[in-house]
Design a protein around this motif. Structure first.
Motif, short mmCIF file in Angstrom:
data_model
loop_
_atom_site.label_atom_id
_atom_site.label_comp_id
_atom_site.label_asym_id
_atom_site.label_seq_id
_atom_site.Cartn_x
_atom_site.Cartn_y
_atom_site.Cartn_z
N GLU A 134 29.94 8.45 16.07
CA GLU A 134 29.80 9.89 15.87
C GLU A 134 31.10 10.53 15.43
O GLU A 134 31.12 11.43 14.58
CB GLU A 134 29.27 10.55 17.15
N LEU A 135 32.21 10.06 15.98
CA LEU A 135 33.51 10.58 15.54
C LEU A 135 33.80 10.18 14.10
O LEU A 135 34.49 10.90 13.37
CB LEU A 135 34.62 10.06 16.46
N GLY A 136 33.25 9.02 13.69
CA GLY A 136 33.40 8.62 12.30
C GLY A 136 32.76 9.62 11.35
O GLY A 136 33.28 9.88 10.26
N HIS A 137 31.63 10.20 11.77
CA HIS A 137 31.02 11.26 10.96
C HIS A 137 31.98 12.43 10.80
O HIS A 137 32.16 12.97 9.70
CB HIS A 137 29.74 11.75 11.63
N ALA A 138 32.58 12.84 11.93
CA ALA A 138 33.48 13.99 11.88
C ALA A 138 34.75 13.66 11.08
O ALA A 138 35.24 14.49 10.31
CB ALA A 138 33.85 14.42 13.30
N LYS A 139 35.26 12.45 11.25
CA LYS A 139 36.48 12.05 10.54
C LYS A 139 36.29 12.14 9.03
O LYS A 139 37.20 12.55 8.30
CB LYS A 139 36.84 10.62 10.94
N ASN A 140 35.11 11.75 8.57
CA ASN A 140 34.83 11.77 7.13
C ASN A 140 34.15 13.06 6.68
O ASN A 140 33.63 13.12 5.56
CB ASN A 140 33.97 10.56 6.77
N HIS A 141 34.13 14.05 7.56
CA HIS A 141 33.58 15.37 7.25
C HIS A 141 32.12 15.27 6.78
O HIS A 141 31.69 15.97 5.86
CB HIS A 141 34.42 16.06 6.17
N ASP A 142 31.35 14.41 7.46
CA ASP A 142 29.97 14.20 7.05
C ASP A 142 29.11 15.44 7.25
O ASP A 142 28.17 15.68 6.48
CB ASP A 142 29.37 13.02 7.81
N VAL A 143 29.41 16.22 8.30
CA VAL A 143 28.64 17.46 8.49
C VAL A 143 28.89 18.42 7.33
O VAL A 143 27.96 19.02 6.77
CB VAL A 143 29.00 18.13 9.83
N ALA A 144 30.16 18.53 6.93
CA ALA A 144 30.49 19.42 5.81
C ALA A 144 29.88 18.92 4.51
O ALA A 144 29.33 19.69 3.71
CB ALA A 144 32.01 19.55 5.67
N VAL A 145 29.97 17.60 4.28
CA VAL A 145 29.39 17.03 3.06
C VAL A 145 27.87 17.19 3.08
O VAL A 145 27.26 17.59 2.08
CB VAL A 145 29.77 15.55 2.92
N GLY A 146 27.26 16.89 4.23
CA GLY A 146 25.82 17.05 4.35
C GLY A 146 25.38 18.49 4.15
O GLY A 146 24.35 18.76 3.52
#
Length: 413
Positions: A275-287
């Motif tokens: 889950e932190l990997g999502h945040a590290k790669n800004h997946d919420v922002a990209v999504g």
């Protein structure tokens, strides 16, 4: 082509190109850079009885879901592509905006009513399989809350379309597309603090080894989080989950309480690192960016498709009238369904990268494989779902694909 359709075509073209560029640049399409996902057989990971039980359960739930979707679409098409829906809306009284909101609620409620038998069967299967612990009254309450949230979201969108079309019938797609994209961004920001508490109660994870290790992982990954929360999910389900949600000051790590209580810490940290990997790669922002562009493209496509022929068939005179609501809703539903393979493909690629981040952060492939075996068995997930179903609806790699990813990365190293 009418001015509205020309505006819609321009919006559609710009949004699709923007989506393609962002997806090409920011979505990690290669699941195993420099290698490949190794094939893993179900019998290598699970026992025969486990596979049989998971396959039977997931197959039953999948077929019920497909049947529910089919019935819902038929009802939507009946209301939107015949004069039945507009005839019902004409009987509503009040100002135009109230009629729009009420018509939206009626269409959504009709969908809930006709699919209720399938929902009950899905719920009963989950109870019999031991996946749910929630009493029927609590489940019914969640259904009502979900309908209310759907009404708020769909009502805002339809109100926006009809309202702008009334004011600017020649350029409404451009204005609606821009505002709808902004609403997606705002929704991503407020979802953790407005919507999530409607279904779970959250408490801060007490000080201790797990909290310290979660925060240490976040620091190592360069991910600022406002808190580590525990959701009281066990009152509803026996399945396991965790997530990082929110943007900026609303970002927090959330763990199911049964994950905290029932799972060894090494395995829990594998999930947290994912889950932190999502945040590290800004997946919420990209999504969120991709979703905003997708919504804008959807509005553009809606504007191109909605023309005099469809309006006449539905019994509406123009887009900017409450009578057009059933037509608008069914077109949005069909468009969302047709876009699902793209959305799911992007999601699986992003989830695969988060798995790579988890393995890199923890260096614990054994715990990685164990937790994904555990997650699959706790949820009775199909080890090998039909390919087209996974393409259309599979937002995550299967457990076997994730284990194959880990082994593929090991071979590359």
């Amino acid at each position: 082509m009418t001015p509205a359709r020309r505006s819609a075509a321009v919006l559609l073209l710009v949004a699709v190109v923007g989506f393609a560029v962002v997806a090409a640049l920011l979505v990690p399409w290669d699941w195993v850079p420099g290698g490949r996902v190794l094939p893993v057989g179900a019998d290598e990971v699970f026992g025969a009885r486990q596979v049989e039980r998971a396959t039977a359960y997931s197959s039953a739930q999948r077929h019920l879901g497909w049947a529910s979707l089919a019935v819902s679409l038929v009802v939507g098409l009946l209301l939107g592509l015949t004069r039945l829906g507009s005839a019902v809306v004409r009987r509503l009284r009040g100002r135009w905006w109230w009629r729009v909101l009420l018509a939206t609620l009626l269409v959504l409620a009709a969908g809930e009513v006709v699919t209720a038998p399938f929902s009950v069967l899905v719920r009963r299967n989950a109870l019999e399989a031991g996946l749910s612990t929630q009493p029927w009254p609590g489940w019914l309450r969640d259904q009502v809350v979900s309908l209310g949230l759907s009404w708020v979201y769909a009502g805002l969108v339809v109100l926006l379309v009809v309202g702008v079309a009334r004011r600017a019938p020649r350029r409404w797609p451009l204005a609606v597309g821009a505002v709808a994209a902004v609403l997606v961004v705002v929704g991503s920001w407020i979802y953790p603090v407005v919507v999530e508490p409607l279904f779970n109660r959250f408490t801060s994870l007490p000080d201790g080894p797990l909290r310290s290790q979660v925060l240490a992982l976040a620091r190592e990954e360069g991910v600022p989080v406002s808190d580590v929360l525990v959701a009281d999910a066990s009152r509803r389900t026996t399945t396991l989950n965790a997530w990082v949600s929110g943007l900026g000051s609303t970002r927090r790590v959330v763990l199911y309480d049964n994950l905290v209580d029932d799972v060894p810490r090494r395995e829990t940290l594998v999930i947290v690192a994912h889950e932190l990997g999502h945040a590290k790669n800004h997946d919420v922002a990209v999504g969120t960016t991709l979703s905003a562009l997708g919504v804008a493209a959807g509005v553009g496509l809606l504007g191109v498709v909605v023309g005099p022929a469809l309006l006449r068939r539905s019994g509406a005179t123009e887009v900017g009238t409450p009578e057009a609501v059933p037509l608008l809703l069914v077109l949005v539903t069909v468009g969302t369904l047709l876009a699902s393979p793209v959305q799911s493909t992007v999601s699986r690629a992003v989830e695969a990268r988060a798995d790579r981040e988890s393995l890199a952060a923890t260096g614990d492939r054994a715990a990685f494989e164990r937790i994904h075996e555990r997650l699959a068995m706790r949820s009775l997930a199909d080890p090998d779902p039909p390919a087209w179903s996974q393409l259309w609806f599979g937002t995550h790699p299967t457990a076997l694909q994730r284990i194959g990813l880990a082994r593929g990365l090991e071979r590359v190293r």
